[in-house]
Scaffold this motif. Structure first.
Motif, PDB file in Angstrom:
ATOM      1  N   ARG A  46     -31.100  36.971  33.064  1.00 30.19           N
ATOM      2  CA  ARG A  46     -30.562  36.030  32.078  1.00 30.19           C
ATOM      3  C   ARG A  46     -30.979  34.614  32.427  1.00 30.19           C
ATOM      4  O   ARG A  46     -31.397  33.842  31.554  1.00 30.19           O
ATOM      5  CB  ARG A  46     -29.036  36.168  32.026  1.00 30.19           C
ATOM      6  CG  ARG A  46     -28.279  35.033  31.309  1.00 30.19           C
ATOM      7  CD  ARG A  46     -28.798  34.760  29.918  1.00 30.19           C
ATOM      8  NE  ARG A  46     -28.646  35.927  29.060  1.00 30.19           N
ATOM      9  CZ  ARG A  46     -29.416  36.169  27.997  1.00 30.19           C
ATOM     10  NH1 ARG A  46     -30.413  35.337  27.685  1.00 30.19           N
ATOM     11  NH2 ARG A  46     -29.221  37.229  27.252  1.00 30.19           N
ATOM     12  N   ARG A  47     -30.906  34.258  33.697  1.00 32.34           N
ATOM     13  CA  ARG A  47     -31.307  32.909  34.105  1.00 32.34           C
ATOM     14  C   ARG A  47     -32.797  32.689  33.890  1.00 32.34           C
ATOM     15  O   ARG A  47     -33.222  31.618  33.422  1.00 32.34           O
ATOM     16  CB  ARG A  47     -30.932  32.675  35.578  1.00 32.34           C
ATOM     17  CG  ARG A  47     -29.442  32.574  35.838  1.00 32.34           C
ATOM     18  CD  ARG A  47     -29.161  31.981  37.202  1.00 32.34           C
ATOM     19  NE  ARG A  47     -29.389  32.945  38.269  1.00 32.34           N
ATOM     20  CZ  ARG A  47     -28.460  33.770  38.740  1.00 32.34           C
ATOM     21  NH1 ARG A  47     -27.244  33.765  38.219  1.00 32.34           N
ATOM     22  NH2 ARG A  47     -28.741  34.599  39.731  1.00 32.34           N
TER      23      ARG A  47
ATOM     24  N   GLY B 191     -37.433  30.403  28.415  1.00 28.87           N
ATOM     25  CA  GLY B 191     -37.455  30.662  26.980  1.00 28.87           C
ATOM     26  C   GLY B 191     -38.320  31.849  26.618  1.00 28.87           C
ATOM     27  O   GLY B 191     -39.091  31.793  25.651  1.00 28.87           O
ATOM     28  N   ILE B 192     -38.185  32.954  27.378  1.00 27.38           N
ATOM     29  CA  ILE B 192     -39.058  34.099  27.184  1.00 27.38           C
ATOM     30  C   ILE B 192     -38.226  35.380  27.136  1.00 27.38           C
ATOM     31  O   ILE B 192     -37.220  35.512  27.844  1.00 27.38           O
ATOM     32  CB  ILE B 192     -40.111  34.177  28.315  1.00 27.38           C
ATOM     33  CG1 ILE B 192     -41.178  35.221  27.998  1.00 27.38           C
ATOM     34  CG2 ILE B 192     -39.457  34.446  29.666  1.00 27.38           C
ATOM     35  CD1 ILE B 192     -42.352  35.179  28.959  1.00 27.38           C
TER      36      ILE B 192
ATOM     37  N   ILE C  96     -33.123  44.613  28.333  1.00 29.01           N
ATOM     38  CA  ILE C  96     -33.887  43.652  27.518  1.00 29.01           C
ATOM     39  C   ILE C  96     -33.023  42.416  27.284  1.00 29.01           C
ATOM     40  O   ILE C  96     -31.859  42.531  26.881  1.00 29.01           O
ATOM     41  CB  ILE C  96     -34.292  44.263  26.168  1.00 29.01           C
ATOM     42  CG1 ILE C  96     -35.183  45.493  26.399  1.00 29.01           C
ATOM     43  CG2 ILE C  96     -35.025  43.240  25.295  1.00 29.01           C
ATOM     44  CD1 ILE C  96     -35.552  46.233  25.132  1.00 29.01           C
ATOM     45  N   LEU C  97     -33.605  41.248  27.521  1.00 32.72           N
ATOM     46  CA  LEU C  97     -32.879  40.004  27.327  1.00 32.72           C
ATOM     47  C   LEU C  97     -33.707  39.040  26.480  1.00 32.72           C
ATOM     48  O   LEU C  97     -34.902  38.829  26.753  1.00 32.72           O
ATOM     49  CB  LEU C  97     -32.557  39.345  28.657  1.00 32.72           C
ATOM     50  CG  LEU C  97     -31.520  40.072  29.543  1.00 32.72           C
ATOM     51  CD1 LEU C  97     -31.474  39.445  30.906  1.00 32.72           C
ATOM     52  CD2 LEU C  97     -30.145  40.029  28.891  1.00 32.72           C
ATOM     53  N   LEU C  98     -33.072  38.477  25.470  1.00 31.46           N
ATOM     54  CA  LEU C  98     -33.666  37.414  24.673  1.00 31.46           C
ATOM     55  C   LEU C  98     -33.149  36.071  25.188  1.00 31.46           C
ATOM     56  O   LEU C  98     -32.004  35.985  25.634  1.00 31.46           O
ATOM     57  CB  LEU C  98     -33.291  37.567  23.203  1.00 31.46           C
ATOM     58  CG  LEU C  98     -33.793  38.826  22.491  1.00 31.46           C
ATOM     59  CD1 LEU C  98     -33.174  38.910  21.094  1.00 31.46           C
ATOM     60  CD2 LEU C  98     -35.305  38.819  22.399  1.00 31.46           C
ATOM     61  N   PRO C  99     -33.966  35.026  25.160  1.00 29.82           N
ATOM     62  CA  PRO C  99     -33.472  33.723  25.618  1.00 29.82           C
ATOM     63  C   PRO C  99     -32.336  33.245  24.732  1.00 29.82           C
ATOM     64  O   PRO C  99     -32.386  33.355  23.508  1.00 29.82           O
ATOM     65  CB  PRO C  99     -34.699  32.819  25.519  1.00 29.82           C
ATOM     66  CG  PRO C  99     -35.609  33.504  24.544  1.00 29.82           C
ATOM     67  CD  PRO C  99     -35.367  34.965  24.697  1.00 29.82           C
ATOM     68  N   SER C 100     -31.291  32.719  25.370  1.00 30.00           N
ATOM     69  CA  SER C 100     -30.142  32.212  24.610  1.00 30.00           C
ATOM     70  C   SER C 100     -30.263  30.731  24.324  1.00 30.00           C
ATOM     71  O   SER C 100     -29.384  30.143  23.705  1.00 30.00           O
ATOM     72  CB  SER C 100     -28.856  32.492  25.371  1.00 30.00           C
ATOM     73  OG  SER C 100     -28.887  31.934  26.671  1.00 30.00           O
ATOM     74  N   VAL C 101     -31.351  30.120  24.795  1.00 23.70           N
ATOM     75  CA  VAL C 101     -31.614  28.706  24.509  1.00 23.70           C
ATOM     76  C   VAL C 101     -32.986  28.598  23.865  1.00 23.70           C
ATOM     77  O   VAL C 101     -33.858  29.437  24.101  1.00 23.70           O
ATOM     78  CB  VAL C 101     -31.567  27.852  25.795  1.00 23.70           C
ATOM     79  CG1 VAL C 101     -30.179  27.848  26.385  1.00 23.70           C
ATOM     80  CG2 VAL C 101     -32.562  28.342  26.819  1.00 23.70           C
ATOM     81  N   PRO C 102     -33.229  27.585  23.030  1.00 23.68           N
ATOM     82  CA  PRO C 102     -34.531  27.464  22.381  1.00 23.68           C
ATOM     83  C   PRO C 102     -35.653  27.311  23.396  1.00 23.68           C
ATOM     84  O   PRO C 102     -35.479  26.715  24.460  1.00 23.68           O
ATOM     85  CB  PRO C 102     -34.386  26.194  21.530  1.00 23.68           C
ATOM     86  CG  PRO C 102     -32.916  25.993  21.363  1.00 23.68           C
ATOM     87  CD  PRO C 102     -32.296  26.534  22.620  1.00 23.68           C
ATOM     88  N   ASN C 103     -36.826  27.848  23.038  1.00 24.45           N
ATOM     89  CA  ASN C 103     -38.008  27.733  23.910  1.00 24.45           C
ATOM     90  C   ASN C 103     -38.526  26.304  23.886  1.00 24.45           C
ATOM     91  O   ASN C 103     -38.603  25.702  22.835  1.00 24.45           O
ATOM     92  CB  ASN C 103     -39.093  28.679  23.392  1.00 24.45           C
ATOM     93  CG  ASN C 103     -40.230  28.816  24.385  1.00 24.45           C
ATOM     94  OD1 ASN C 103     -40.308  28.059  25.347  1.00 24.45           O
ATOM     95  ND2 ASN C 103     -41.096  29.785  24.158  1.00 24.45           N
TER      96      ASN C 103
ATOM     97  N   GLY D  51     -49.309  27.505  18.432  1.00 25.01           N
ATOM     98  CA  GLY D  51     -49.011  26.247  19.121  1.00 25.01           C
ATOM     99  C   GLY D  51     -49.374  26.259  20.594  1.00 25.01           C
ATOM    100  O   GLY D  51     -49.160  25.260  21.297  1.00 25.01           O
ATOM    101  N   GLY D  52     -49.929  27.373  21.068  1.00 23.93           N
ATOM    102  CA  GLY D  52     -50.340  27.456  22.464  1.00 23.93           C
ATOM    103  C   GLY D  52     -49.290  28.010  23.399  1.00 23.93           C
ATOM    104  O   GLY D  52     -49.542  28.147  24.602  1.00 23.93           O
ATOM    105  N   ASP D  53     -48.093  28.339  22.881  1.00 27.60           N
ATOM    106  CA  ASP D  53     -47.048  28.916  23.726  1.00 27.60           C
ATOM    107  C   ASP D  53     -47.307  30.401  23.968  1.00 27.60           C
ATOM    108  O   ASP D  53     -47.875  31.096  23.113  1.00 27.60           O
ATOM    109  CB  ASP D  53     -45.668  28.765  23.075  1.00 27.60           C
ATOM    110  CG  ASP D  53     -45.191  27.329  23.050  1.00 27.60           C
ATOM    111  OD1 ASP D  53     -45.529  26.576  23.980  1.00 27.60           O
ATOM    112  OD2 ASP D  53     -44.488  26.947  22.089  1.00 27.60           O
ATOM    113  N   VAL D  54     -46.880  30.889  25.129  1.00 33.75           N
ATOM    114  CA  VAL D  54     -46.963  32.316  25.442  1.00 33.75           C
ATOM    115  C   VAL D  54     -46.017  33.081  24.523  1.00 33.75           C
ATOM    116  O   VAL D  54     -44.837  32.737  24.409  1.00 33.75           O
ATOM    117  CB  VAL D  54     -46.601  32.584  26.912  1.00 33.75           C
ATOM    118  CG1 VAL D  54     -46.519  34.080  27.193  1.00 33.75           C
ATOM    119  CG2 VAL D  54     -47.616  31.919  27.834  1.00 33.75           C
TER     120      VAL D  54
END
Length: 244
Positions: free
Chosen positions: A72-73, A79-80, A237-244, A41-44
């Motif tokens: 985290r912020r 979203g990365i 390591i942090l995963l996004p907590s909100v959808p990309n 979809g072209g997203d990183v």
């Protein structure tokens, strides 16, 4: 995150760490090099990789806390997934040929340690110390080979081959290009031919490439060589907590 957002990401990192005084922070990896991957979809789809350099061992726990809170912020805003590594300053300086050092973006988001532009320089030119440079440039190959024994073999074997080709191109090593189908044997041959003393992580892998714990053994050795800390102490390591 879209590719056009990468400059904005770096600007936001500079703002996020603007008031930090006990570390120097820079980007490394594919986003820093500008060869990050994008999805259908072209997203990183590449992670953001950061290096946080600290002067004192006693700073590490507080730095981990600060990095976790601030990243985290960043992770949620863009979203990365973010991977931060903390490096002790003496080891950071000695590990100038390490893969993460070579990939660094030559701009500090904050430079509390006042490393300046000299902080990005290698400790010596390849031709001045070719065996040392070769030993460091080998390091990612066994790292990804070892990782492939336990996590995503297809992806990590491909990464090992890409690292081997970078090694071959940098030092014009035909024996590595010819040995992509058996990289352990090719590395053994290179070490013997060039009289290289391999790093501990490389030696541990080549001594026992099928050991059931080889992935963790090599990973730990790589972090001690490159960061001066265990992977558990170095990585945040942090995963996004909100959808990309």
């Amino acid at each position: 995150m879209r590719p056009d957002d990468v400059p904005l990401l770096f600007q936001e990192l500079s703002r996020e760490f603007a008031d930090v005084t006990d570390m120097s922070v820079a980007a490394t990896g594919s986003l820093a090099r500008g060869d990050h991957r994008t999805g259908p979809g072209g997203d990183v789809v590449s992670n953001l990789d950061l290096v946080h350099v600290v002067a004192e061992d006693a700073d590490v726990p507080e730095v981990r806390h600060v990095v976790g809170r601030r990243m985290r912020r960043i992770s949620d805003t863009f979203g990365i997934e973010t991977t931060s590594v903390i490096a002790r300053l003496p080891v950071f300086r000695q590990a100038g040929h390490a893969h993460y050092r070579i990939s660094m973006r030559r701009e500090w988001f904050c430079d509390g340690l006042e490393l300046g532009v000299e902080g990005f320089e290698l400790p010596g030119r390849d031709e001045e110390d070719p065996r040392t440079a070769l030993a460091w440039m080998m390091q990612p190959v066994p790292y990804y080979l070892a990782k492939a024994t336990s996590v995503d073999p297809t992806t990590n074997l491909a990464k090992a081959r890409r690292a081997a080709l970078r090694l071959a191109d940098r030092f014009d090593l035909q024996l590595i290009r010819d040995g992509l189908d058996n990289l352990p044997r090719a590395l053994h041959a290179l070490i013997a031919e060039r009289g290289v003393t391999p790093l501990e992580s490389t030696a541990r892998y080549l001594d026992a490439p099928t050991h059931p714990a080889v992935a963790q053994i090599v990973r730990d050795a790589v972090f001690v060589e490159s960061m001066g800390l265990s992977s558990a102490d170095s990585m945040v390591i942090l995963l996004p907590s909100v959808p990309n």
